[in-house]
Motif scaffolding. Structure first.
Motif, PDB file in Angstrom:
ATOM      1  N   GLU A 188      50.705  51.660  47.371  1.00 15.76           N
ATOM      2  CA  GLU A 188      49.503  52.429  47.707  1.00 15.76           C
ATOM      3  C   GLU A 188      48.715  51.744  48.809  1.00 15.76           C
ATOM      4  O   GLU A 188      48.713  50.530  48.940  1.00 15.76           O
ATOM      5  CB  GLU A 188      48.611  52.626  46.480  1.00 15.76           C
ATOM      6  CG  GLU A 188      47.876  51.372  46.099  1.00 15.76           C
ATOM      7  CD  GLU A 188      46.933  51.517  44.920  1.00 15.76           C
ATOM      8  OE1 GLU A 188      47.072  52.458  44.130  1.00 15.76           O
ATOM      9  OE2 GLU A 188      46.061  50.642  44.806  1.00 15.76           O
ATOM     10  N   ASP A 245      47.071  53.581  39.940  1.00 16.42           N
ATOM     11  CA  ASP A 245      47.699  52.649  40.880  1.00 16.42           C
ATOM     12  C   ASP A 245      48.968  53.290  41.438  1.00 16.42           C
ATOM     13  O   ASP A 245      49.708  53.939  40.697  1.00 16.42           O
ATOM     14  CB  ASP A 245      48.043  51.361  40.103  1.00 16.42           C
ATOM     15  CG  ASP A 245      48.852  50.399  40.930  1.00 16.42           C
ATOM     16  OD1 ASP A 245      48.281  49.798  41.850  1.00 16.42           O
ATOM     17  OD2 ASP A 245      50.065  50.254  40.675  1.00 16.42           O
ATOM     18  N   ARG A 261      37.942  51.002  52.711  1.00 16.30           N
ATOM     19  CA  ARG A 261      38.299  50.641  51.336  1.00 16.30           C
ATOM     20  C   ARG A 261      37.334  49.538  50.919  1.00 16.30           C
ATOM     21  O   ARG A 261      37.448  48.407  51.381  1.00 16.30           O
ATOM     22  CB  ARG A 261      39.742  50.133  51.396  1.00 16.30           C
ATOM     23  CG  ARG A 261      40.350  49.807  50.099  1.00 16.30           C
ATOM     24  CD  ARG A 261      41.778  49.358  50.331  1.00 16.30           C
ATOM     25  NE  ARG A 261      42.029  48.257  49.430  1.00 16.30           N
ATOM     26  CZ  ARG A 261      43.169  48.034  48.818  1.00 16.30           C
ATOM     27  NH1 ARG A 261      44.199  48.799  49.034  1.00 16.30           N
ATOM     28  NH2 ARG A 261      43.312  47.032  48.006  1.00 16.30           N
ATOM     29  N   ARG A 313      41.334  40.497  50.961  1.00 17.28           N
ATOM     30  CA  ARG A 313      42.498  40.306  50.097  1.00 17.28           C
ATOM     31  C   ARG A 313      43.711  40.377  51.001  1.00 17.28           C
ATOM     32  O   ARG A 313      44.168  41.454  51.374  1.00 17.28           O
ATOM     33  CB  ARG A 313      42.505  41.419  49.052  1.00 17.28           C
ATOM     34  CG  ARG A 313      43.248  41.060  47.823  1.00 17.28           C
ATOM     35  CD  ARG A 313      43.099  42.127  46.789  1.00 17.28           C
ATOM     36  NE  ARG A 313      44.392  42.383  46.218  1.00 17.28           N
ATOM     37  CZ  ARG A 313      44.668  43.366  45.388  1.00 17.28           C
ATOM     38  NH1 ARG A 313      43.720  44.209  45.053  1.00 17.28           N
ATOM     39  NH2 ARG A 313      45.849  43.529  44.901  1.00 17.28           N
ATOM     40  N   ASN A 363      39.851  49.958  39.468  1.00 13.25           N
ATOM     41  CA  ASN A 363      40.172  50.844  38.341  1.00 13.25           C
ATOM     42  C   ASN A 363      39.884  50.202  36.990  1.00 13.25           C
ATOM     43  O   ASN A 363      40.319  50.694  35.951  1.00 13.25           O
ATOM     44  CB  ASN A 363      41.632  51.306  38.428  1.00 13.25           C
ATOM     45  CG  ASN A 363      42.577  50.133  38.609  1.00 13.25           C
ATOM     46  OD1 ASN A 363      42.222  48.995  38.316  1.00 13.25           O
ATOM     47  ND2 ASN A 363      43.779  50.402  39.080  1.00 13.25           N
ATOM     48  N   GLU A 395      39.011  44.936  52.002  1.00 11.74           N
ATOM     49  CA  GLU A 395      38.370  43.743  51.470  1.00 11.74           C
ATOM     50  C   GLU A 395      39.108  42.465  51.880  1.00 11.74           C
ATOM     51  O   GLU A 395      40.202  42.521  52.429  1.00 11.74           O
ATOM     52  CB  GLU A 395      38.286  43.861  49.943  1.00 11.74           C
ATOM     53  CG  GLU A 395      39.622  43.714  49.208  1.00 11.74           C
ATOM     54  CD  GLU A 395      40.382  45.050  49.069  1.00 11.74           C
ATOM     55  OE1 GLU A 395      40.228  45.930  49.937  1.00 11.74           O
ATOM     56  OE2 GLU A 395      41.148  45.163  48.100  1.00 11.74           O
TER      57      GLU A 395
HETATM   58  N1  VHF Z   1      45.677  49.734  42.397  1.00  7.91           N
HETATM   59  C1  VHF Z   1      45.226  48.368  42.290  1.00  7.91           C
HETATM   60  C2  VHF Z   1      43.732  48.310  42.343  1.00  7.91           C
HETATM   61  C3  VHF Z   1      43.229  48.667  43.688  1.00  7.91           C
HETATM   62  C4  VHF Z   1      42.957  47.393  44.431  1.00  7.91           C
HETATM   63  O1  VHF Z   1      43.766  46.978  45.227  1.00  7.91           O
HETATM   64  O2  VHF Z   1      41.796  46.805  44.073  1.00  7.91           O
HETATM   65  P1  VHF Z   1      41.250  45.336  44.551  1.00  7.91           P
HETATM   66  O3  VHF Z   1      41.935  44.350  43.669  1.00  7.91           O
HETATM   67  O4  VHF Z   1      39.774  45.390  44.300  1.00  7.91           O
HETATM   68  O5  VHF Z   1      41.599  45.138  45.972  1.00  7.91           O
HETATM   69  C5  VHF Z   1      45.653  47.816  40.949  1.00  7.91           C
HETATM   70  O6  VHF Z   1      45.795  48.590  40.022  1.00  7.91           O
HETATM   71  O7  VHF Z   1      45.731  46.588  40.822  1.00  7.91           O
END
Ligand code: VHF
Ligand code: NDP
Length: 431
Positions: free
Chosen positions: A398, A389, A219, A141, A273, A139
């Motif tokens: 991760e 996470d 992802r 990010r 999550n 994404e």
């Molecule tokens: N493991 C991460 C969530 C996974 C993640 O990176 O999600 P996102 O913020 O949608 O890119 C967390 O707990 O913040």
């Protein structure tokens, strides 16, 4: 090339994209051998250099990000997307810190385990090795660029990174730091390539080049998956959407249920999550739902409820069938009253996305049934879904959360980016 993949920009011809990707793939394949045999000290030197460069180049990265944010606002990206796209001083510090944490993790590569002496006299065991070239589509990010690069490098893989198009300037600024860090540590710059085209057909090209790419990790949401999975010739480990549930069982302790449900929904709205549907066992509904509704109201969370929920919570809007499978990534929550554990499990298996689901209960038997019968990558008892996470699970970091069942499931850290091969040690033995 995968015909299902849309050409979003529409400016580059499919042949040009394919040629570009082939060239990238060939370079990655060449670099992968160097990274695979690099020693821990060299990989860590590159990671420490990257962490420092991210801090040293803070101004340039923030300026690039400001450009992305300007374009994002002009394109009217929603608040959740802008929140993920934005970098600031604290996020750059966190990014550098994350890279240093990966450097501090034990190097999994070359580890030999399970050596057994066989009756024939040979010793048989396993050695942990990199996957080779990993393609990651993710994404908008920008911190994921640094996270993915460092995890791939530490696990001895070469990486081709395709971030969201809205983050192109930020990703390229971070990519320049990655290139320099690799060069300074004596590793090939091609070990981590951040794609410079936004054309979506590059994603289709990635899954059509098994000669250059060993595994692709998409992802994102459902559209990405449909595009990637269709006709893929490269193994794919899907890191998909999270339609996560919390089920409050009739035997729940409300002093646990309420904080868990508040945290699972409101701690961060935009992550995979985050709880999207709350299921409440009928016998406890009138004790828990009005209390929770008040907290959600104060937090600005919109509730969409089933008929029975709406009798207890008047402000809840009616939920439609589409709400039960919706990943809002926003302050919106679907709420359903169900009759017991079986109904809850049925709902989760019908509408969930096999990401993360939790039960709140003091009943040991029902807790165990939930753990065994809910077929999701993480199942939890009396804990917030936000714990799904890599850092929280002790993996150090991760690359994402796999919703696939093979190779890696749930939060994927260094080990998920490796495999094990058999090693046989003889001393002139013959069969
Ligand atoms: N493991 C991460 C969530 C996974 C993640 O990176 O999600 P996102 O913020 O949608 O890119 C967390 O707990 O913040
Ligand atoms: N399980 C996990 O580990 C994680 C899952 N997510 C999930 O990601 C989603 C949110 O991110 P969002 O940015 O909206 O996700 P998207 O799926 O829209 O985009 C993610 C990436 O996929 C690309 N993409 C999307 N559709 C296609 C397509 N049809 N063909 C080729 N490429 C495509 C995007 O490219 P482009 O720039 O061209 O749009 C972008 O690079 C949520 O569903 C969230 O749960 C997020 C983080 C972690």
């Amino acid at each position: 090339m995968n015909a299902q993949v849309a050409n979003k920009a529409g400016k580059t011809s499919p042949e040009e994209v394919l040629n570009y990707m082939r060239e990238r793939g060939e370079r990655a394949r060449g670099a992968a051998r160097h990274v695979a045999r690099a020693d821990t000290g060299t990989k860590n030197a590159a990671l420490f250099a990257l962490a420092q460069l991210l801090l040293d180049e803070r101004k340039a990265i923030l300026a690039a990000n400001a450009e992305d944010m300007r374009a994002g606002r002009a394109a009217k990206l929603d608040a959740a997307m802008l929140e993920r796209l934005e970098l600031n001083d604290a996020r750059i510090d966190a990014m550098a810190d994350g890279v240093r944490q990966v450097a501090a993790l034990p190097d999994p590569i070359g580890e030999m385990t399970d050596m057994k002496l066989r009756p024939s006299g040979i010793q048989v065991g396993r050695m942990r090795v990199p996957l080779g070239v990993v393609g990651i589509i993710y994404e908008s990010r920008p911190n994921v660029t640094a996270d993915a690069a460092s995890l791939c490098l530490k696990s001895g893989n070469a990486a081709i990174l395709r971030g969201g198009s809205e983050a192109m300037n930020s990703n390229q600024a971070i990519a320049r730091c990655i290139q320099r860090a690799l060069r300074d540590a004596g590793l090939p710059e091609d070990a981590v390539q951040v794609l410079t085209i936004t054309d979506r057909s590059a994603v289709g090209a990635m899954v059509s080049m098994p000669e250059y790419i060993d595994v692709v990790i998409p992802r994102g949401g459902k559209g990405l998956v449909a595009a990637v999975s269709n006709g893929a010739r490269v193994p794919v480990i899907k890191h998909l959407d999270g339609v996560c549930h919390v089920f409050i069982d009739a035997d729940a302790d409300l002093d646990k249920a309420i904080p868990i449900c508040v945290n699972a929904k409101t701690q961060r709205y935009g992550t995979c999550n985050t709880m999207e549907t709350l299921l409440v066992d009928a016998p406890i509904a009138d004790r828990v739902l009005p209390k929770l509704a008040q907290i959600y109201r104060e937090a600005g969370v919109e509730l969409r409820g089933c008929e029975r929920t709406r009798r207890l919570v008047s402000e809840a809007r009616p939920a439609t069938d589409a709400d039960w499978s919706e990943e809002y990534l926003a302050p919106v929550l679907a709420v359903k009253i169900v009759d017991g554990l079986d109904a809850a499990i049925d709902h989760i298996s019908r509408y969930g996305s096999a990401h993360t689901d939790a039960i709140v209960t003091e009943n040991y038997t029902r807790a165990r049934r939930f753990l065994r019968e809910v077929d999701s990558s993480s199942v939890m008892v009396n804990a917030s879904t936000r714990f799904a996470d890599g850092y929280e699970y002790g993996l150090g970091a991760e690359i994402g959360i796999s919703t696939d069942k093979f190779h890696a499931r749930g939060p994927v850290g260094l080990e998920g980016l490796t495999s094990q091969k058999w090693v046989v040690l003889g001393d002139g033995n013959v069969r």
